[in-house]
Scaffold this motif. Structure first.
Motif, mmCIF file in Angstrom:
data_model
loop_
_atom_site.group_PDB
_atom_site.id
_atom_site.type_symbol
_atom_site.label_atom_id
_atom_site.label_comp_id
_atom_site.label_asym_id
_atom_site.label_seq_id
_atom_site.Cartn_x
_atom_site.Cartn_y
_atom_site.Cartn_z
ATOM 1 N N LYS A 132 8.648 -5.199 -38.095
ATOM 2 C CA LYS A 132 7.364 -5.826 -37.778
ATOM 3 C C LYS A 132 6.590 -5.050 -36.717
ATOM 4 O O LYS A 132 5.480 -5.401 -36.376
ATOM 5 C CB LYS A 132 7.544 -7.278 -37.333
ATOM 6 N N ASP A 133 7.206 -3.978 -36.196
ATOM 7 C CA ASP A 133 6.552 -3.159 -35.183
ATOM 8 C C ASP A 133 6.338 -1.750 -35.709
ATOM 9 O O ASP A 133 7.147 -1.232 -36.485
ATOM 10 C CB ASP A 133 7.407 -3.088 -33.908
ATOM 11 N N ALA A 134 5.253 -1.122 -35.290
ATOM 12 C CA ALA A 134 4.976 0.267 -35.650
ATOM 13 C C ALA A 134 5.384 1.186 -34.505
ATOM 14 O O ALA A 134 5.614 0.752 -33.370
ATOM 15 C CB ALA A 134 3.494 0.445 -35.969
ATOM 16 N N GLY A 135 5.498 2.490 -34.828
ATOM 17 C CA GLY A 135 5.849 3.467 -33.814
ATOM 18 C C GLY A 135 7.284 3.930 -33.931
ATOM 19 O O GLY A 135 7.958 3.672 -34.929
ATOM 20 N N GLN A 136 7.772 4.635 -32.906
ATOM 21 C CA GLN A 136 9.135 5.143 -32.912
ATOM 22 C C GLN A 136 10.065 4.132 -32.256
ATOM 23 O O GLN A 136 9.866 3.726 -31.116
ATOM 24 C CB GLN A 136 9.209 6.490 -32.191
ATOM 25 N N ARG A 137 11.078 3.725 -32.999
ATOM 26 C CA ARG A 137 12.084 2.786 -32.488
ATOM 27 C C ARG A 137 13.463 3.299 -32.886
ATOM 28 O O ARG A 137 13.679 3.720 -34.022
ATOM 29 C CB ARG A 137 11.869 1.377 -33.057
ATOM 30 N N GLU A 138 14.390 3.239 -31.932
ATOM 31 C CA GLU A 138 15.757 3.667 -32.228
ATOM 32 C C GLU A 138 16.631 2.458 -32.517
ATOM 33 O O GLU A 138 16.550 1.434 -31.828
ATOM 34 C CB GLU A 138 16.346 4.462 -31.062
ATOM 35 N N VAL A 139 17.470 2.614 -33.533
ATOM 36 C CA VAL A 139 18.335 1.520 -33.958
ATOM 37 C C VAL A 139 19.759 2.038 -34.083
ATOM 38 O O VAL A 139 19.984 3.135 -34.623
ATOM 39 C CB VAL A 139 17.873 0.950 -35.315
ATOM 40 N N GLU A 140 20.716 1.275 -33.578
ATOM 41 C CA GLU A 140 22.124 1.585 -33.788
ATOM 42 C C GLU A 140 22.622 0.746 -34.954
ATOM 43 O O GLU A 140 22.573 -0.489 -34.925
ATOM 44 C CB GLU A 140 22.947 1.283 -32.538
ATOM 45 N N LEU A 188 13.461 -5.973 -36.364
ATOM 46 C CA LEU A 188 14.080 -5.305 -37.511
ATOM 47 C C LEU A 188 14.895 -6.273 -38.352
ATOM 48 O O LEU A 188 15.539 -7.184 -37.818
ATOM 49 C CB LEU A 188 14.990 -4.175 -37.021
ATOM 50 N N GLU A 189 14.864 -6.066 -39.653
ATOM 51 C CA GLU A 189 15.684 -6.819 -40.602
ATOM 52 C C GLU A 189 16.318 -5.823 -41.556
ATOM 53 O O GLU A 189 15.641 -4.928 -42.080
ATOM 54 C CB GLU A 189 14.828 -7.819 -41.381
ATOM 55 N N MET A 190 17.620 -5.948 -41.790
ATOM 56 C CA MET A 190 18.313 -5.041 -42.707
ATOM 57 C C MET A 190 19.100 -5.837 -43.730
ATOM 58 O O MET A 190 19.726 -6.845 -43.399
ATOM 59 C CB MET A 190 19.255 -4.118 -41.927
ATOM 60 N N GLU A 191 19.082 -5.376 -44.986
ATOM 61 C CA GLU A 191 19.836 -6.018 -46.055
ATOM 62 C C GLU A 191 20.384 -4.948 -46.984
ATOM 63 O O GLU A 191 19.747 -3.914 -47.216
ATOM 64 C CB GLU A 191 18.946 -6.960 -46.874
ATOM 65 N N PHE A 231 35.608 4.682 -33.384
ATOM 66 C CA PHE A 231 34.233 4.839 -32.890
ATOM 67 C C PHE A 231 33.360 5.635 -33.871
ATOM 68 O O PHE A 231 32.395 6.273 -33.488
ATOM 69 C CB PHE A 231 34.219 5.522 -31.503
ATOM 70 N N ARG A 232 33.709 5.610 -35.157
ATOM 71 C CA ARG A 232 32.956 6.381 -36.140
ATOM 72 C C ARG A 232 32.187 5.490 -37.114
ATOM 73 O O ARG A 232 31.722 5.971 -38.135
ATOM 74 C CB ARG A 232 33.899 7.307 -36.917
ATOM 75 N N ASN A 233 32.081 4.169 -36.843
ATOM 76 C CA ASN A 233 31.400 3.280 -37.790
ATOM 77 C C ASN A 233 29.966 2.973 -37.384
ATOM 78 O O ASN A 233 29.315 2.146 -38.001
ATOM 79 C CB ASN A 233 32.169 1.965 -37.946
ATOM 80 N N THR A 234 29.454 3.598 -36.342
ATOM 81 C CA THR A 234 28.069 3.364 -35.941
ATOM 82 C C THR A 234 27.319 4.682 -35.869
ATOM 83 O O THR A 234 27.913 5.749 -35.656
ATOM 84 C CB THR A 234 27.984 2.670 -34.569
ATOM 85 N N VAL A 235 26.001 4.582 -36.051
ATOM 86 C CA VAL A 235 25.150 5.757 -35.970
ATOM 87 C C VAL A 235 23.811 5.339 -35.390
ATOM 88 O O VAL A 235 23.305 4.252 -35.691
ATOM 89 C CB VAL A 235 24.958 6.413 -37.366
ATOM 90 N N ASN A 236 23.240 6.158 -34.540
ATOM 91 C CA ASN A 236 21.925 5.908 -33.962
ATOM 92 C C ASN A 236 20.874 6.662 -34.772
ATOM 93 O O ASN A 236 21.022 7.867 -35.027
ATOM 94 C CB ASN A 236 21.875 6.363 -32.502
ATOM 95 N N ILE A 237 19.834 5.954 -35.173
ATOM 96 C CA ILE A 237 18.777 6.552 -35.982
ATOM 97 C C ILE A 237 17.436 6.253 -35.326
ATOM 98 O O ILE A 237 17.155 5.100 -34.966
ATOM 99 C CB ILE A 237 18.792 6.011 -37.428
ATOM 100 N N LEU A 238 16.629 7.266 -35.187
ATOM 101 C CA LEU A 238 15.286 7.111 -34.649
ATOM 102 C C LEU A 238 14.318 6.987 -35.825
ATOM 103 O O LEU A 238 14.203 7.898 -36.639
ATOM 104 C CB LEU A 238 14.900 8.305 -33.777
#
Length: 664
Positions: A52-60, A23-26, A74-81
């Motif tokens: 660069k990968d397909a399918g379901q991936r979870e990212v914090e 994953l790359e985020m900007e 503890f409110r500055n992060t979120v988990n997204i599928l």
């Protein structure tokens, strides 16, 4: 021997970490978004996410606005599928001008401007003339400039910062925007519209094309037809870069120490380079030297040769000048088991290499040779500081007959050529050879500066280094060519390039010259033409353009001075040119399109007398003293007496030339 190579812990990568880098985020900062907060109660920003990968991936995902805000209860992060759709396998069908399968360079962009990621140290392409951030790339070289210009760049595919040559299907380099693909190979792209820049080295026309990848497909075929503007191989001239690295500078040092020969071979073939000397040097020396055999790498073909040799850089003698050793039979200096034990000045290393019949020269010659007062005159008589890693101690070792070539093309042209001109004016016959120093001085691609050489017999590494040693070659950045250069019918490189005259005589100089410029100068070309000579690109045909016309000057050089010129149209076609010049005393003669190409000299000897120019000899004599002043403290005490003796011998040589020189 064991090696002490180490990688900082925070930069160490394991194969598992590499595999998980999907994953790359900007944050998107460009139009129509504002660079700063607007003052509204509710602000929005755009987060760009690449995978660069397909399918379901979870990212914090976590956000903060600076120190002290990294954890707001503890409110500055979120988990997204994420459900990531698969990309399309785009299969490239690439043919050269003869319809044969080929490898080419592809710069694939999506037209959306994005700010460069800090993890991408360099993203440049000389065809697009895109300038990118080079953050800290050369801070370990005092003579290299640290460029820190930043700009926006359209989205590049595959994502550069996710490329790891050792573990990806194809060895794409993270510091290059382009990729190299051969006929039948592929790239994964999401459905969409792309701009594609297709290139294959400077002898080919760079083509801009549109590529539309439809949705719903698993595979997609894309065809590309390469187009030449010139074919030097058919004329008997082949291209070479004697200074290429597979480790250090822009290359990573983790999870592997540099890259493999196959990775460098793809770079060479993709840039239509016939010979690449891949030099092991200080970074990853112990690993990279395992590829040295004294023979061509097995990947080599009749058309493309890769050969591992040595640059003495990152060694105790480096302060006096980096040296390139070609066609070595043995790469370990006698009596040493590690680089720290090598000599601390360059003459012993050069002498050892010459004992193996190696061909030797100094690298990135101009570093340390910048005149202490601003001037672009050639030749000039301003003494440089001699404080760099270029051809500094050359001023001494050239008097010992242990130097075959003088490198050009990757440092400011006038800095390089001035010392070479002065030593030619003292009767020395060192030849000129082109180099890139990839990926250190230039990391865009190999062969940015190259030699074009005419081998005696079939193309091989031996015939290449022999041609360099004899001067059957010229230096070019690939957009101008000077072939069949001769004086009174004697071609450069034949008969030791020596033309004997019994007395003063008017000689005829002839050559065929071709150059390639766009009919109309574009914005990027104009920017290069206006760039200061001490800024990259140092050698470029746009610097030679006369105004905004399509013409360039071909200069006749005698003993370093431009004594006559003719203009040609840079329309890709060869033009036969001639000059007539009265030679009154022994002189060397060359041609150049400055700063794009330069021939090796023909030495015209009148009445058996040597080429001796007093002012040049006086400059060289002072340069010896200056070099000793700057270098002697870094020569080991036990080696200093031998070095002092060699410097004294050089002083004696120049003093004798001064004494023997006619007043001219």
């Amino acid at each position: 021997p064991s090696h002490d190579h180490s990688v900082a812990e925070n930069k160490m990568l394991t194969p598992g970490q590499v595999a998980d880098r999907f994953l790359e985020m900007e944050i998107y900062h460009n139009r129509p978004m504002l660079p700063n907060l607007s003052g509204l109660k509710l602000e929005y920003t755009i987060l760009q996410i690449y995978s660069k990968d397909a399918g379901q991936r979870e990212v914090e995902i976590g956000f903060n606005v600076g120190q002290g805000t990294q954890d707001i209860g503890f409110r500055n992060t979120v988990n997204i599928l994420f459900s990531i759709n698969p990309s399309v396998k785009v299969i490239f069908h690439i043919k050269d001008e003869e319809g044969l399968p080929a490898m080419a360079s592809f710069l694939i962009t999506d037209g959306i401007e994005r700010v460069l990621d800090d993890s991408v140290q360099t993203i440049k392409n000389s065809d697009l003339r895109l300038i990118a951030a080079q953050r800290g790339l050369r801070k370990n070289f005092s003579s290299y400039k640290d460029y820190s210009v930043s700009s926006a760049l359209t989205g590049v595919y595959p994502l550069p910062s996710r490329r790891v040559a050792a573990y990806d299907e194809y060895p794409d380099f993270f510091f290059q925007p382009q990729i190299y693909r051969s006929d039948g190979e592929h790239v994964q792209l999401p459905p969409g519209k792309y701009d594609v820049l297709v290139a294959h080295g400077p002898e080919y026309t760079t083509q801009r094309m549109k590529l539309v990848i439809p949705a719903g497909l698993k595979d997609y075929d894309a065809s590309f037809q390469l187009k030449r503007w010139i074919n030097m191989g058919k004329l008997g001239w082949y291209s070479a870069d004697h200074h290429v690295h597979a480790a250090g500078c822009s290359h990573y040092d983790s999870p592997e120490e540099g890259v493999k020969p196959l990775d460098m071979w793809r770079q060479e073939v993709g840039e239509n380079l016939n010979v690449a000397a891949v030099l092991a040097w200080g970074p990853s020396w112990y690993h990279q030297k395992t590829f040295f055999t004294g023979h061509d790498d097995p990947l080599s073909t009749k058309k493309n040769i890769i050969h591992n040799d040595v640059e003495v850089s990152g060694f105790p003698s480096s302060h006096a000048g980096h040296i390139v050793l070609l066609r070595l039979k043995e790469d370990d200096y006698p009596g040493t088991t590690k680089v720290e034990e090598w000599p601390s000045w360059t003459l012993p290393v050069l002498s050892w290499a010459k004992s193996q019949d190696a061909v030797t020269g100094y690298a990135h010659s101009g570093w340390g040779l910048e005149p202490t007062e601003p001037t672009e005159l050639l030749p000039n008589y301003i003494l440089p500081k001699m404080d760099g890693i270029g051809a500094n101690e050359y001023i001494v070792t050239v008097t010992q007959n242990v130097v075959d070539f003088f490198s050009a093309g990757n440092t400011p042209a006038s800095w390089e050529l001035n010392m070479w001109y002065h030593t030619l004016n003292c009767g020395f016959t060192t030849r000129l050879s082109g180099e890139t120093d990839f990926p250190c001085i230039y990391d865009e691609r190999v062969g940015i500066a190259r030699s074009y050489f005419k081998p005696e017999g079939a193309l091989s590494y031996d015939t290449y280094v022999d041609a360099i040693k004899k001067g059957r070659s010229y230096v070019s950045e690939g957009n101008s060519h000077i072939i069949n250069f001769s004086v009174n019918g004697l071609e450069a490189g034949a008969n030791d390039s020596r033309l004997n005259l019994k007395k003063e005589e008017t000689v005829k100089i002839s050559a065929s010259v071709a150059a390639n410029l766009p009919e109309q100068q574009d914005q990027q070309g104009a920017a290069i033409a206006q760039t200061e000579p001490a800024e990259q690109p140092y050698w470029d045909i746009e610097r030679a353009r006369i105004g905004t016309s399509r013409k360039v000057r071909v200069e006749l050089i005698v003993n370093g001075f431009s004594v006559d010129t003719t203009e040609i149209t840079a329309d890709s076609k060869f033009k036969d040119i001639t000059f007539n010049y009265p030679v009154s005393h022994s002189s060397w003669i060359a041609l150049r399109v400055f700063p794009s190409s330069h021939t090796n000299p023909v030495f015209v000897i009148v009445d058996g007398k040597p080429i001796h120019e007093r002012k040049s000899a006086e400059w060289c004599r002072k340069a010896v003293d200056q070099c000793w002043k700057m270098k002697q403290a870094n020569i080991r005490p036990e080696e200093r007496p031998a070095a002092a003796e060699a410097y004294d011998k050089a002083r004696t040589v120049y003093d004798q030339i001064i004494q023997d020189s006619p007043d001219k």
